[in-house]
Design a protein around this motif. Sequence first.
Motif, PDB file in Angstrom:
ATOM      1  N   SER A  73       3.946  26.785 -12.779  1.00  0.00           N
ATOM      2  CA  SER A  73       5.065  27.011 -13.334  1.00  0.00           C
ATOM      3  C   SER A  73       4.981  28.231 -14.293  1.00  0.00           C
ATOM      4  CB  SER A  73       5.618  25.863 -14.187  1.00  0.00           C
ATOM      5  OG  SER A  73       4.719  25.738 -15.325  1.00  0.00           O
ATOM      6  N   HIS A  74       3.947  28.399 -14.732  1.00  0.00           N
ATOM      7  CA  HIS A  74       3.740  29.524 -15.894  1.00  0.00           C
ATOM      8  C   HIS A  74       3.711  30.725 -14.859  1.00  0.00           C
ATOM      9  CE1 HIS A  74       1.095  31.681 -19.076  1.00  0.00           C
ATOM     10  NE2 HIS A  74       2.412  32.132 -18.960  1.00  0.00           N
ATOM     11  N   GLN A  75       2.915  30.740 -13.542  1.00  0.00           N
ATOM     12  CA  GLN A  75       2.732  31.895 -12.902  1.00  0.00           C
ATOM     13  C   GLN A  75       4.255  32.420 -12.242  1.00  0.00           C
ATOM     14  OE1 GLN A  75       0.114  30.625  -9.677  1.00  0.00           O
ATOM     15  NE2 GLN A  75      -1.608  30.801 -10.975  1.00  0.00           N
ATOM     16  N   LEU A  76       4.985  31.609 -11.931  1.00  0.00           N
ATOM     17  CA  LEU A  76       6.172  31.695 -11.371  1.00  0.00           C
ATOM     18  C   LEU A  76       7.127  32.211 -12.427  1.00  0.00           C
ATOM     19  CD1 LEU A  76       6.575  29.078  -8.607  1.00  0.00           C
ATOM     20  CD2 LEU A  76       6.320  31.293  -8.249  1.00  0.00           C
ATOM     21  N   MET A  77       7.185  31.879 -13.617  1.00  0.00           N
ATOM     22  CA  MET A  77       7.857  32.118 -14.791  1.00  0.00           C
ATOM     23  C   MET A  77       7.593  33.687 -14.925  1.00  0.00           C
ATOM     24  SD  MET A  77       8.392  28.813 -17.101  1.00  0.00           S
ATOM     25  CE  MET A  77       9.840  29.532 -18.232  1.00  0.00           C
ATOM     26  N   LEU A  78       6.402  33.907 -15.051  1.00  0.00           N
ATOM     27  CA  LEU A  78       6.168  35.333 -15.199  1.00  0.00           C
ATOM     28  C   LEU A  78       6.475  36.169 -13.981  1.00  0.00           C
ATOM     29  CD1 LEU A  78       2.537  34.796 -16.614  1.00  0.00           C
ATOM     30  CD2 LEU A  78       4.440  35.566 -17.906  1.00  0.00           C
ATOM     31  N   ARG A  79       5.964  35.805 -12.714  1.00  0.00           N
ATOM     32  CA  ARG A  79       6.593  36.661 -11.517  1.00  0.00           C
ATOM     33  C   ARG A  79       7.970  36.737 -11.411  1.00  0.00           C
ATOM     34  NH1 ARG A  79       4.973  37.243  -6.609  1.00  0.00           N
ATOM     35  NH2 ARG A  79       4.518  34.918  -5.893  1.00  0.00           N
ATOM     36  N   ALA A  80       8.685  35.651 -11.565  1.00  0.00           N
ATOM     37  CA  ALA A  80      10.155  35.828 -11.440  1.00  0.00           C
ATOM     38  C   ALA A  80      10.657  36.604 -12.514  1.00  0.00           C
ATOM     39  CB  ALA A  80      10.608  34.547 -11.302  1.00  0.00           C
ATOM     40  N   GLY A  81      10.129  36.911 -13.538  1.00  0.00           N
ATOM     41  CA  GLY A  81      10.805  37.469 -14.856  1.00  0.00           C
ATOM     42  C   GLY A  81      11.644  36.331 -15.597  1.00  0.00           C
ATOM     43  N   LEU A  82      11.202  35.535 -15.929  1.00  0.00           N
ATOM     44  CA  LEU A  82      11.755  34.450 -16.875  1.00  0.00           C
ATOM     45  C   LEU A  82      11.324  34.587 -18.078  1.00  0.00           C
ATOM     46  CD1 LEU A  82      12.600  33.196 -13.983  1.00  0.00           C
ATOM     47  CD2 LEU A  82      12.299  31.092 -15.044  1.00  0.00           C
ATOM     48  N   VAL A  83      10.071  34.834 -18.471  1.00  0.00           N
ATOM     49  CA  VAL A  83       9.677  34.867 -19.739  1.00  0.00           C
ATOM     50  C   VAL A  83       8.364  36.048 -19.860  1.00  0.00           C
ATOM     51  CG1 VAL A  83      10.021  32.564 -20.577  1.00  0.00           C
ATOM     52  CG2 VAL A  83       7.692  33.005 -19.413  1.00  0.00           C
TER      53      VAL A  83
END
Length: 565
Positions: free
Chosen positions: A22-32
């Motif tokens: 979830s952390h990886q995807l939140m960074l990759r997708a530009g969420l946080v």
Amino acid sequence: MRTSQYLLSTLKETPASAEVISHQLMLRAGLVRNLASGLYTWLPTGLRVLKKVENIVREEIQRAGGNEILMPMVQPADLWQESGRLDDYGPELLRLKDRHQRDFILGPTHEEVVTKLVANELNSYKQLPLTVFQIQTKFRDEIRPRFGVMRGREFLMKDAYSFHLEDECLEKTYQIMFDAYCRIFERLELNFRPVIADTGSIGGEKSHEFHVLADSGEDDIAFSDASDFAANIEKAEALAPTGERGEPTQDIEKVALKLERLIKTSELDVKTTVKTLLVVGTTEEGEPEKIVALVLRGDHQLNEVKAENLAQIASPLTFATDEQVSAIANCHSTSLGPKGLTVEVIVDRSAAHLSDFVCGANENNHSFTGVNWQRDCGEINIQDIRNVVAGDPSPCGQGTIEIKRGIEVGHIFQLGRKYAEAMKCSVLNEGGKNQTLTMGCYGIGVSRIVAAAIEQNHDKYGIKWPKAIAPFQVAIVPMNMAKSARVKETAETLYESLLQAGVEVLFDDRKERPGVMFADHELMGTPLLVIIGERNLDAQQVELKNRITGEKSLIAIDDVMALFN
RNA sequence: CGGGGUAUAGCGCAGCUUGGUAGCGCGCGCGUCUGGGGGACGUGAGGUCGCAAGUUCGAAUCUUGCUACUCCGACCA
């Protein structure tokens, strides 16, 4: 929204600092984006999701009768002195001083403030029951922030508090909140379970946690395979083995090997051994430190919460030092055993059921075999102090225990009168007398839900948002718009219509190649793509792609709007 | 707080052992081609090598100290 005006910020590569998906995807997708340890900036896409979660929570808590308020994040330390938590809460509570050197704290939770508020505002039992809540940033100076927003130091929380004259009324509201929580997690399409929980530092009597099931979770949840029973492993009771304990059949015998070696080198079943742990006991003021022995079956693990909850044992649980161990048993901790100890011995139910067992001999590198409680060890105190393990009988009486990992996204408590008493929160009752209120408190980790939702909904391409919290409902993806006036015109017209209809649409008007656009939208998890290309325009059609199922279909341009009615 | 790891361009990394011109891939700017799944070629911009001190003619590289981040344990929504 057009991508040309939007802070998209997607990453092709996974940042090295992110461990869980979830952390990886939140960074990759530009969420946080990370600012400092445990502190995150929410980018537009992330904030859209966060607000959606927040709104669902708000709607359901309001439906359950909650009044929304907003309390200060900075709170006077005096209030916490009054409740006694200034000392109890520990270093997780961030303390600060203002310019006048007055003491303040950054609110990790708001029992004190809200209880004070209600104490001032309410005078009569006629105004009860009352539920208030807020959705607000909390700060807890976590020992180890990790997993991105899953365990941040600053995080968004919904905290609700209910006030009642009588406990029966609290019970009712507790149940209403329990149901509201279930509706919230159902609307979020999360695979969750309510579980029986320990009350921890907030204190109180009855409590449930709501867990989203995911392997990356930090808690172990014990389930029955045959009923609704579910409990945090901290709280799951390990039943005493059934049947009578066996009679002694062996004589006690000393072996010149420590227990660990004995198990490794012989056929000895670890389930016929016991291990002994020395921990610090509770003491009256001025008394010298006391040590208590805890005995468990060799294959079982100590449940620290259960141990701490025993009156004889100091909280937080502290293991005896090597010096304390040798002072009591004259040996290393690896050769400890219950026979001949001069301290109080607390034995787990399963260990207590053994006969002819093997244990340390309180002499370095020596063990006893054929030991029996009554015959060899004298007085013992039998308690439930171990973790349940998969295969144990469920404490509800039906089925056996299974263990899964969970992410705690909600926690509800029946606090009782602890805070109301400390903060003098009372009203006049029917008889005209002052009566202290009883309270419930109900928390939801709003920002944590965003991470938990991703843990449960992703694939190798990125996030697969549940419909209710996707940042956009639909994205328009034109193929080679720069070269085709027809594609551009169709895309622009559709975009305008969707905006008019109030649909949350992201129009990818970048001059990018198709692969880049597909990859970005799949990473961001937009549930539906409308792909517009020359290929299908002759037939007045566009293509739809469903992010969740992966299904593609053709649809007449004129029928697209009908999808959003 | 205890125990590990890392710190070099926006991101991912090499270089450090054996001191001597700061590199690669992605991303970013510009141009041409390309145009239904992270494309190609050309050409650029971007780094006081985490900070400070020391050794040395010379330090990304060696020494010492600090800081930050991160992983494993105790805390919790």
